[in-house]
Design an enzyme around this catalytic site. Structure first.
Site, PDB file in Angstrom:
ATOM      1  N   LYS A 171      41.680  24.012  35.241  1.00 37.74           N
ATOM      2  CA  LYS A 171      42.217  24.137  36.597  1.00 37.74           C
ATOM      3  C   LYS A 171      41.136  24.407  37.641  1.00 37.74           C
ATOM      4  O   LYS A 171      41.241  23.928  38.760  1.00 37.74           O
ATOM      5  CB  LYS A 171      43.326  25.197  36.668  1.00 37.74           C
ATOM      6  N   ARG A 175      49.849  35.041  40.303  1.00 39.82           N
ATOM      7  CA  ARG A 175      49.777  35.072  38.852  1.00 39.82           C
ATOM      8  C   ARG A 175      50.886  35.894  38.224  1.00 39.82           C
ATOM      9  O   ARG A 175      50.977  35.990  37.009  1.00 39.82           O
ATOM     10  CB  ARG A 175      48.468  35.730  38.485  1.00 39.82           C
ATOM     11  N   ARG A 206      32.996  27.006  26.990  1.00 35.53           N
ATOM     12  CA  ARG A 206      32.535  27.576  28.252  1.00 35.53           C
ATOM     13  C   ARG A 206      31.772  28.871  28.008  1.00 35.53           C
ATOM     14  O   ARG A 206      30.764  29.140  28.647  1.00 35.53           O
ATOM     15  CB  ARG A 206      33.754  27.845  29.158  1.00 35.53           C
ATOM     16  N   ARG A 260      44.227  37.416  28.003  1.00 36.45           N
ATOM     17  CA  ARG A 260      44.489  36.564  29.167  1.00 36.45           C
ATOM     18  C   ARG A 260      45.539  35.501  28.850  1.00 36.45           C
ATOM     19  O   ARG A 260      46.394  35.199  29.692  1.00 36.45           O
ATOM     20  CB  ARG A 260      43.185  35.937  29.668  1.00 36.45           C
TER      21      ARG A 260
HETATM   22  P1  AMP Z   1      40.297  33.304  36.478  1.00 34.57           P
HETATM   23  O1  AMP Z   1      38.935  32.798  36.792  1.00 34.57           O
HETATM   24  O2  AMP Z   1      41.342  32.756  37.396  1.00 34.57           O
HETATM   25  O3  AMP Z   1      40.644  33.144  35.032  1.00 34.57           O
HETATM   26  O4  AMP Z   1      40.278  34.896  36.756  1.00 34.57           O
HETATM   27  C1  AMP Z   1      39.391  35.751  36.048  1.00 34.57           C
HETATM   28  C2  AMP Z   1      39.899  37.189  36.111  1.00 34.57           C
HETATM   29  O5  AMP Z   1      39.996  37.630  37.478  1.00 34.57           O
HETATM   30  C3  AMP Z   1      41.301  37.397  35.550  1.00 34.57           C
HETATM   31  O6  AMP Z   1      41.309  37.540  34.120  1.00 34.57           O
HETATM   32  C4  AMP Z   1      41.717  38.675  36.265  1.00 34.57           C
HETATM   33  O7  AMP Z   1      41.084  39.816  35.715  1.00 34.57           O
HETATM   34  C5  AMP Z   1      41.143  38.458  37.661  1.00 34.57           C
HETATM   35  N1  AMP Z   1      42.101  37.747  38.537  1.00 34.57           N
HETATM   36  C6  AMP Z   1      41.984  36.476  39.025  1.00 34.57           C
HETATM   37  N2  AMP Z   1      43.044  36.144  39.772  1.00 34.57           N
HETATM   38  C7  AMP Z   1      43.879  37.225  39.750  1.00 34.57           C
HETATM   39  C8  AMP Z   1      45.150  37.496  40.314  1.00 34.57           C
HETATM   40  N3  AMP Z   1      45.810  36.584  41.049  1.00 34.57           N
HETATM   41  N4  AMP Z   1      45.694  38.720  40.084  1.00 34.57           N
HETATM   42  C9  AMP Z   1      45.054  39.649  39.349  1.00 34.57           C
HETATM   43  N5  AMP Z   1      43.869  39.454  38.769  1.00 34.57           N
HETATM   44  C10 AMP Z   1      43.266  38.252  38.963  1.00 34.57           C
END
Ligand code: AMP
Length: 197
Positions: free
Chosen positions: A16, A91, A130, A147
């Protein structure tokens, strides 16, 4: 022409982030990735970064109030007036409510949600790849499992809300980058969301 106020949702390793960047470029709109904002702050050691580092490394979600504030500030900037692509926000259901409140006030609802689907085994393989390439601190087994579990329990219900509004395009995320991107553009174009370039 429908304004591209977009959201891309998919599990970790669905591609994504990469597709989000390409979509944003094609429509000439900013990609707003909460994960990227947090990672940049952690890297620079800002007060926000220090506050969220342990949470992110463990694979937990940053508190809604903090995340919402970051998104609202970003969407209020001039370059997001003609559209935006959200990646990784909202999220959970609480964040959907926060985003609705902000967008309703501006009378600017989301116009499409791209749901990128990949089988669980495929996303785990991609995250492992990755991890070896980028060395992300949260790409360890325990954090990855958490996650993916959070995705299934908290993020999947977000899609139900948007599905009821009739704005979700389900896209098969298996294939080359170009193939998946093409599927997304075809689906958005069918909604009258036409690329600028
Ligand atoms: P991502 O790169 O989108 O996988 O985000 C990496 C990490 O950032 C996640 O595992 C969360 O710890 C934090 N994070 C990103 N977006 C959010 C969100 N909308 N709400 C809460 N934590 C977030």
């Amino acid at each position: 022409m429908t304004t591209p106020r977009l959201l891309i949702i998919g599990p970790q390793g669905s591609g994504k982030g990469t597709q989000g960047e390409r979509i944003a470029k094609a429509y000439g709109i900013p990609a707003v990735s909460t994960g990227d904002v947090f990672r940049a702050n952690v890297k620079e050691g800002t007060p926000l970064g220090l506050q969220v580092k342990a949470i992110i490394d463990a694979g937990d979600l940053v508190p809604d109030a903090l995340t919402g504030e970051i998104v609202r500030d970003r969407l209020a900037q001039d370059d997001a007036a003609a559209g935006f692509l959200l990646d990784g926000y909202p999220r959970n259901i609480g964040q959907v409510g926060d985003l609705d409140a902000f967008l309703d006030e501006r009378d600017e609802p989301l116009t499409a949600v791209v749901e990128l689907s990949v089988p669980r085994e495929e996303s785990i393989t991609r995250i492992a790849k990755r991890a070896s390439e980028q060395g992300r601190a949260d790409d360890n087994d325990e954090s990855i499992a958490k996650r993916l579990a959070i995705y299934e329990s908290e993020t999947a219900p977000v899609l139900d809300v948007y599905r009821e509004r009739g704005i979700v395009d389900a896209i098969d995320g298996v294939g080359t980058l170009d193939e998946v991107f093409e599927r997304i553009i075809v689906a958005l174009t069918a909604r009258g969301i036409v690329p600028a370039t």
